[in-house]
Design a protein around this motif. Structure first.
Motif, mmCIF file in Angstrom:
data_model
loop_
_atom_site.group_PDB
_atom_site.id
_atom_site.type_symbol
_atom_site.label_atom_id
_atom_site.label_comp_id
_atom_site.label_asym_id
_atom_site.label_seq_id
_atom_site.Cartn_x
_atom_site.Cartn_y
_atom_site.Cartn_z
ATOM 1 N N LEU A 97 0.990 -1.305 0.002
ATOM 2 C CA LEU A 97 0.256 -0.011 0.462
ATOM 3 C C LEU A 97 0.710 1.291 -0.294
ATOM 4 O O LEU A 97 0.675 2.711 -0.432
ATOM 5 N N HIS A 98 2.262 1.402 1.031
ATOM 6 C CA HIS A 98 2.580 2.412 1.413
ATOM 7 C C HIS A 98 3.936 2.299 -0.652
ATOM 8 O O HIS A 98 3.820 3.588 -0.857
ATOM 9 N N ARG A 100 2.448 1.495 -3.438
ATOM 10 C CA ARG A 100 0.698 2.030 -4.186
ATOM 11 C C ARG A 100 1.184 3.472 -4.551
ATOM 12 O O ARG A 100 0.604 4.971 -4.699
ATOM 13 N N ARG A 101 0.764 4.086 -2.587
ATOM 14 C CA ARG A 101 0.364 5.386 -2.300
ATOM 15 C C ARG A 101 2.250 6.313 -3.175
ATOM 16 O O ARG A 101 2.019 6.900 -3.547
ATOM 17 N N THR A 105 1.314 9.007 -5.489
ATOM 18 C CA THR A 105 1.551 10.940 -5.313
ATOM 19 C C THR A 105 2.903 10.806 -6.560
ATOM 20 O O THR A 105 2.656 12.483 -6.695
ATOM 21 N N PRO A 168 7.603 6.564 4.226
ATOM 22 C CA PRO A 168 6.182 6.217 3.171
ATOM 23 C C PRO A 168 7.518 7.320 2.039
ATOM 24 O O PRO A 168 7.295 7.830 1.151
ATOM 25 N N ARG A 172 8.678 7.175 -1.977
ATOM 26 C CA ARG A 172 7.954 8.328 -3.069
ATOM 27 C C ARG A 172 9.423 8.724 -3.728
ATOM 28 O O ARG A 172 9.730 8.333 -4.299
#
Length: 334
Positions: A97-98, A100-101, A105, A168, A172
């Motif tokens: 999930l991280h 995908r975020r 982003t 996170p 990113r």
């Protein structure tokens, strides 16, 4: 063991906050077993069943499937064993999930196309070994084949090392950094800088490491930028002289040949925002302090050098302007 009190399915639902339909379904599956039936044939449950139902509800809230839950309540599996396995599975899900975020982003911030989004998603899902191959390919393209002794150190300073349990923000940063590492134009720009630097160091012949141009620019020009000195003014002339001398030393070149030679092009290459962005992302991934931006100092330097090469400022720092009739005149700026 019970206190003599029996509960209907409706009672269990009220006690646990579950629906009657859910309690009946779990009873039908044998997860919660009735202690008997009423005279009218309705299922009755004792205190043990109520406690068991509370446990089942908690395990369901934690995401366990009913088949596993039944093994726990029937003592076929111990609760700690199941909890450990489920915690590990959740950790893997959270990581996905991280990731995908991080992709979404980056796509939103950079207005990525569908094709770019696919590439970013691929980069986000790489294993540690695959990530290493991406970075090794990037560093080989930029530094491969260069024999300068300093290359190994430069390679280390450009290598991202994503932790096993990244934040996170680190995820990113990795996604965006990996995208930059696959940018062929960015690779070519860095390769040109590396080849130019190693060629100049080889010509210098002393084999000593020399300072990075950006560090020289920051040191020599930073105070002038902070003080608001106009790069076209007479007050900028000593700064330009110190800048060219410092860059000449860093490049192993003659002072009188730097200004009219490669320095403006080298500084323009160093001013590539992708270079600074890579450094910022690298610091985030590796947990290093954020690098200080040299963009204001580089912009000041490029403007000052361009004006002097074009003859817009004479050696005394006097700006060349146009008079009313179009003839060149000279006047002080400041």
């Amino acid at each position: 063991m019970h206190d003599g009190t029996f509960h209907t399915i409706g009672d269990l639902a009220r006690h646990t906050g579950l629906t009657v339909k859910t309690v009946r379904s779990w009873s039908d599956r044998g997860i919660v077993v009735p202690a008997g039936r009423s005279a009218a044939g309705y299922r009755l449950y004792d205190a043990r069943a109520l406690a068991r139902l509370e446990l089942v509800r908690t395990l369901r809230d934690l995401g366990l499937d009913l088949a596993t839950i039944r093994k726990v309540v029937d003592r076929e599996l111990t609760l700690p064993e199941v909890a450990a396995a489920h915690a590990e599975a959740l950790a893997a899900q959270i990581r996905v999930l991280h990731l995908r975020r991080a992709v979404l982003t980056t796509v939103a911030e950079h207005r990525a196309t569908p094709e770019e989004m696919d590439r970013l998603n691929r980069l986000a899902m790489l294993t540690a070994e695959e990530r290493n191959r991406v970075i090794e390919g990037f560093l080989d393209a930029v530094l491969g084949g260069l024999t300068d002794p300093a290359v190994a150190g430069v390679r280390r300073t450009l290598t991202p090392e994503l932790p096993d349990d990244p934040t996170p923000e680190q995820l990113r940063a990795w996604v965006e950094l990996a995208g930059l590492a696959e940018d062929e134009a960015f690779r070519a720009r860095l390769r040109a800088l590396a080849e130019d630097l190693t060629a100049r160091r080889a010509r210098a012949g002393d084999g000593l490491p020399r300072r990075d141009l950006v560090a020289v620019v920051r040191d020599r020009v930073g105070p002038a930028v902070a003080a608001g000195v106009d790069p076209l003014s007479a007050g900028a002339e000593p700064v330009v002289a110190a800048l060219t001398a410092g860059c000449a030393e860093a490049l192993g070149a003659a002072d009188d040949g730097v200004l009219s030679g490669r320095l403006p092009a080298l500084l323009a290459a160093a001013d590539d925002p992708r270079r600074e962005r890579y450094a910022t992302l690298l610091a985030t991934v590796n947990g290093w302090p954020a690098p200080e931006s040299a963009a204001p100092e580089l912009a000041w330097s490029l403007k000052a050098l361009a004006a002097r090469r074009a003859g817009a400022v004479d050696p005394a720092g006097t700006a060349v302007t146009s008079g009313g009739g179009g003839a060149p005149t000279r006047g002080q700026t400041g």
